[in-house]
Design a protein around this motif. Structure first.
Motif, PDB file in Angstrom:
ATOM      1  N   GLY A   7      13.625   8.758  -3.994  1.00 28.94           N
ATOM      2  CA  GLY A   7      14.086   8.674  -2.726  1.00 28.94           C
ATOM      3  C   GLY A   7      13.063   9.619  -1.864  1.00 28.94           C
ATOM      4  O   GLY A   7      12.741   9.378  -0.837  1.00 28.94           O
ATOM      5  N   HIS A   8      12.969  10.707  -2.438  1.00 28.10           N
ATOM      6  CA  HIS A   8      12.171  11.911  -1.717  1.00 28.10           C
ATOM      7  C   HIS A   8      10.691  11.509  -1.570  1.00 28.10           C
ATOM      8  O   HIS A   8      10.052  11.673  -0.381  1.00 28.10           O
ATOM      9  CB  HIS A   8      12.283  13.134  -2.391  1.00 28.10           C
ATOM     10  N   HIS A   9      10.110  10.975  -2.770  1.00 28.08           N
ATOM     11  CA  HIS A   9       8.751  10.605  -2.437  1.00 28.08           C
ATOM     12  C   HIS A   9       8.696   9.317  -1.903  1.00 28.08           C
ATOM     13  O   HIS A   9       7.418   9.114  -1.123  1.00 28.08           O
ATOM     14  CB  HIS A   9       8.021  10.743  -3.853  1.00 28.08           C
ATOM     15  N   HIS A  10       9.422   8.405  -1.734  1.00 23.19           N
ATOM     16  CA  HIS A  10       9.431   7.494  -0.959  1.00 23.19           C
ATOM     17  C   HIS A  10       9.367   7.714   0.397  1.00 23.19           C
ATOM     18  O   HIS A  10       8.603   7.122   1.297  1.00 23.19           O
ATOM     19  CB  HIS A  10      10.527   6.303  -1.228  1.00 23.19           C
ATOM     20  N   ARG A  11      10.212   8.502   1.005  1.00 25.03           N
ATOM     21  CA  ARG A  11      10.527   8.937   2.522  1.00 25.03           C
ATOM     22  C   ARG A  11       8.921   9.723   2.522  1.00 25.03           C
ATOM     23  O   ARG A  11       8.235   9.480   3.749  1.00 25.03           O
ATOM     24  CB  ARG A  11      11.526   9.911   2.612  1.00 25.03           C
ATOM     25  N   LEU A  12       8.401  10.588   1.722  1.00 27.74           N
ATOM     26  CA  LEU A  12       7.145  11.226   1.920  1.00 27.74           C
ATOM     27  C   LEU A  12       5.983  10.154   2.277  1.00 27.74           C
ATOM     28  O   LEU A  12       5.012  10.303   2.918  1.00 27.74           O
ATOM     29  CB  LEU A  12       6.806  12.033   0.718  1.00 27.74           C
ATOM     30  N   ILE A  13       5.952   9.073   1.143  1.00 28.38           N
ATOM     31  CA  ILE A  13       4.615   8.076   1.321  1.00 28.38           C
ATOM     32  C   ILE A  13       4.803   7.533   2.986  1.00 28.38           C
ATOM     33  O   ILE A  13       3.831   7.133   3.350  1.00 28.38           O
ATOM     34  CB  ILE A  13       4.754   6.937   0.400  1.00 28.38           C
ATOM     35  N   HIS A  14       5.931   7.235   3.264  1.00 25.68           N
ATOM     36  CA  HIS A  14       6.189   6.407   4.514  1.00 25.68           C
ATOM     37  C   HIS A  14       5.887   7.402   5.801  1.00 25.68           C
ATOM     38  O   HIS A  14       5.550   6.871   6.783  1.00 25.68           O
ATOM     39  CB  HIS A  14       7.440   5.824   4.666  1.00 25.68           C
ATOM     40  N   HIS A  15       6.110   8.773   5.643  1.00 31.93           N
ATOM     41  CA  HIS A  15       6.162   9.497   6.660  1.00 31.93           C
ATOM     42  C   HIS A  15       5.143  10.800   6.376  1.00 31.93           C
ATOM     43  O   HIS A  15       5.303  11.747   7.318  1.00 31.93           O
ATOM     44  CB  HIS A  15       7.421  10.207   6.990  1.00 31.93           C
ATOM     45  N   SER A  16       4.136  10.509   5.824  1.00 30.14           N
ATOM     46  CA  SER A  16       2.882  11.596   5.516  1.00 30.14           C
ATOM     47  C   SER A  16       1.659  10.778   5.464  1.00 30.14           C
ATOM     48  O   SER A  16       1.605   9.709   5.456  1.00 30.14           O
ATOM     49  CB  SER A  16       3.341  12.393   4.504  1.00 30.14           C
ATOM     50  N   ASP A  17       0.569  11.619   5.310  1.00 29.57           N
ATOM     51  CA  ASP A  17      -0.633  11.203   5.251  1.00 29.57           C
ATOM     52  C   ASP A  17      -1.082  10.926   3.686  1.00 29.57           C
ATOM     53  O   ASP A  17      -2.335  10.546   3.193  1.00 29.57           O
ATOM     54  CB  ASP A  17      -1.700  12.179   5.751  1.00 29.57           C
ATOM     55  N   TRP A  18      -0.069  11.027   2.639  1.00 33.60           N
ATOM     56  CA  TRP A  18      -0.390  10.721   1.361  1.00 33.60           C
ATOM     57  C   TRP A  18      -0.763   9.206   1.110  1.00 33.60           C
ATOM     58  O   TRP A  18       0.170   8.332   2.053  1.00 33.60           O
ATOM     59  CB  TRP A  18       0.848  11.081   0.538  1.00 33.60           C
ATOM     60  N   LYS A  19      -1.534   8.604   0.470  1.00 32.31           N
ATOM     61  CA  LYS A  19      -1.962   7.260   0.222  1.00 32.31           C
ATOM     62  C   LYS A  19      -1.584   6.839  -1.186  1.00 32.31           C
ATOM     63  O   LYS A  19      -1.873   7.642  -2.003  1.00 32.31           O
ATOM     64  CB  LYS A  19      -3.276   6.905   0.821  1.00 32.31           C
ATOM     65  N   VAL A  20      -1.022   5.457  -1.439  1.00 33.08           N
ATOM     66  CA  VAL A  20      -0.818   5.341  -2.786  1.00 33.08           C
ATOM     67  C   VAL A  20      -1.717   3.636  -2.929  1.00 33.08           C
ATOM     68  O   VAL A  20      -1.735   2.859  -1.887  1.00 33.08           O
ATOM     69  CB  VAL A  20       0.371   5.180  -3.235  1.00 33.08           C
ATOM     70  N   THR A  21      -2.476   3.584  -3.900  1.00 33.30           N
ATOM     71  CA  THR A  21      -3.092   2.389  -4.214  1.00 33.30           C
ATOM     72  C   THR A  21      -2.916   2.161  -5.746  1.00 33.30           C
ATOM     73  O   THR A  21      -2.650   2.875  -6.637  1.00 33.30           O
ATOM     74  CB  THR A  21      -4.634   2.476  -3.888  1.00 33.30           C
ATOM     75  N   ILE A  22      -3.266   0.737  -5.910  1.00 33.62           N
ATOM     76  CA  ILE A  22      -3.065   0.129  -7.440  1.00 33.62           C
ATOM     77  C   ILE A  22      -4.298   0.024  -7.879  1.00 33.62           C
ATOM     78  O   ILE A  22      -5.266  -0.644  -7.296  1.00 33.62           O
ATOM     79  CB  ILE A  22      -2.319  -0.972  -7.566  1.00 33.62           C
ATOM     80  N   ASN A  23      -4.842   0.909  -8.897  1.00 34.91           N
ATOM     81  CA  ASN A  23      -6.228   0.971  -9.761  1.00 34.91           C
ATOM     82  C   ASN A  23      -6.457  -0.307 -10.165  1.00 34.91           C
ATOM     83  O   ASN A  23      -5.566  -0.927 -11.187  1.00 34.91           O
ATOM     84  CB  ASN A  23      -6.210   2.188 -10.391  1.00 34.91           C
ATOM     85  N   PRO A  24      -7.381  -0.962  -9.594  1.00 36.95           N
ATOM     86  CA  PRO A  24      -7.858  -2.292 -10.407  1.00 36.95           C
ATOM     87  C   PRO A  24      -8.256  -2.348 -11.942  1.00 36.95           C
ATOM     88  O   PRO A  24      -8.284  -3.486 -12.502  1.00 36.95           O
ATOM     89  CB  PRO A  24      -8.917  -3.012  -9.557  1.00 36.95           C
ATOM     90  N   THR A  25      -8.545  -1.373 -12.161  1.00 39.17           N
ATOM     91  CA  THR A  25      -9.146  -1.125 -13.518  1.00 39.17           C
ATOM     92  C   THR A  25      -8.116  -1.141 -14.658  1.00 39.17           C
ATOM     93  O   THR A  25      -8.078  -2.121 -15.479  1.00 39.17           O
ATOM     94  CB  THR A  25      -9.921   0.338 -13.787  1.00 39.17           C
TER      95      THR A  25
END
Length: 418
Positions: free
Chosen positions: A373-391
């Protein structure tokens, strides 16, 4: 010296000198009884004089720091003995006049007087006089130990309604403390294949647990073969597990991160077939192949079978948003919150769309990451970005520039067990 006290001292000295010549047992007992009474009377007089000395400030006038210190130095007493005399003298004078009179008459001894004074001091002021009279009257029948026990319950005698109210209030406070202190710990023991269960319950909760376990842990009941080879502790352990099996098999439990609570066992196909090797629970704990095969037969257990390359072949069939097969696939891949350095387990996590669903992002494993829950909110409300590595299909997290000017992608290494 006071003439009367001087005479008493002289008489006592004469009797002391005549003790070796007393031959009659009855005379010995008679004189011992008399001396005991005199001893208590002298003690009562001593305490009254100590109280008077304290009130007159004699200790300060003679350069001592306190009456306790003055008594200790003048009469070569232990500090504890001097302190006890001063406190008992004050208690008898202020709160226990009946006990003081009984001590002066030799009807109670100093030890009894101290116990009574201590019990009276613990009571509300309005009940102390009656308690003093009641306990002093018992001094001829009970010794200090018994009087101490009676003193703990004296309020029930002198003020039963007040005692009941105080007992109820104490019980309520105890229940509140017990409820606040409730806990349950499951601690895996490395290398032993066991998990230590420890904790605390309040009485109400324990009654509920006991009511659920009792029907399942009777001798000869669930889990027993012929006869009853199990110990009482083993029967309770079996009953606890069976209650949890029944709970997970029902449909009434709340969702756990978007899915109803279930046990997930990860095992490759060859291990499941040949029963050689090890499987893994969804919290990373190892499990023997034989145990995994047993669990796979249970309707409450969802096996996630992998091929040799570790790809998910079958995770069940359920259709809900990040639930069922899709959620279990995320758990198998991320093994907990995927945010770097987070150690929160899968059951505390929920699925997050890498490309938001509102922006057209699909609901599939390649567009999902498991986050607490904490990091879900952080991803939505901060400049952290998440991507799925295609490799390799695992999530990468890119920190904002104020954390890392180079913005090097990061991964969670805590959950990686391969």
């Amino acid at each position: 010296m006071d003439e009367r006290l001087a005479e008493l001292s002289r008489v006592l000295g004469e009797h002391l000198g005549s003790v070796p010549f007393v031959c009659s047992p009855s005379t010995v007992v008679e004189q011992l009884d008399q001396v005991h009474v005199i001893e208590q009377q002298v003690a009562a007089l001593q305490l009254a004089l100590i109280r008077q000395a304290d009130g007159l400030g004699i200790a300060a006038a003679q350069g001592a720091t306190s009456t306790v210190g003055w008594l200790r130095e003048r009469y070569r007493l232990l500090p504890g003995a001097a302190s006890k005399q001063v406190r008992l003298a004050a208690a008898l004078d202020r709160e226990c006049p009946v006990t003081a009179g009984a001590l002066a008459a030799g009807a109670v001894n100093v030890d009894q007087a101290w116990v009574i004074a201590d019990a009276v001091a613990k009571l509300p002021a309005g009940y102390r006089a009656r308690a003093d009279e009641y306990l002093a009257g018992l001094g001829g029948e009970f010794g200090p130990k018994e009087l101490a026990g009676l003193g703990e319950r004296v309020l029930e005698v002198v003020a039963p309604e007040e005692a009941e109210a105080r007992a109820l209030a104490a019980l309520e406070r105890a229940e509140e403390r017990a409820h606040a202190g409730r806990e349950l710990r499951l601690s895996p023991l490395p290398g032993e294949g066991r998990v230590r269960v420890a904790g605390w319950l309040d009485r109400e909760a324990a009654a509920v647990v006991t009511a659920a376990l009792d029907p399942l842990c009777a001798p000869g009941g669930f889990g027993a073969d012929r006869g009853e080879p199990r110990t009482p502790g083993q029967r309770r352990a079996d009953a606890l597990v069976e209650v949890c099996r029944l709970a997970t098999a029902c449909t009434e439990l709340p969702d756990n991160g978007g899915d109803r609570p279930q046990v997930v066992v990860t095992v490759d196909y060859d291990t499941l077939r040949d029963q050689v090797g090890a499987a893994t629970l969804d919290d990373g704990q190892p499990l023997s192949a034989a145990a995994a095969r047993r669990l796979a037969c249970d309707a409450a257990i969802l096996p996630a079978v992998l091929d040799g390359a570790g790809q998910v072949l079958d995770v069940g069939r359920q259709q809900r948003l990040f639930t069922g097969a899709l959620r279990r696939a995320l758990v198998l891949r991320d093994k907990g919150c995927a945010f770097p350095s987070c150690d929160r387990p899968p059951r505390w996590c929920e699925g997050h769309h890498v490309i938001h669903w509102a922006d057209g992002g699909p609901t599939n494993r390649d567009n999902a990451v498991l986050l607490c829950g904490h990091h879900h909110r952080l991803i939505h409300h901060s400049d952290w970005k998440v991507t799925i590595n295609p490799t390799d299909g695992h999530p990468d997290f890119t920190p904002p520039t104020h954390i890392d000017p180079q913005q090097q992608p990061r991964r969670n290494r805590y959950h990686r067990r391969e």
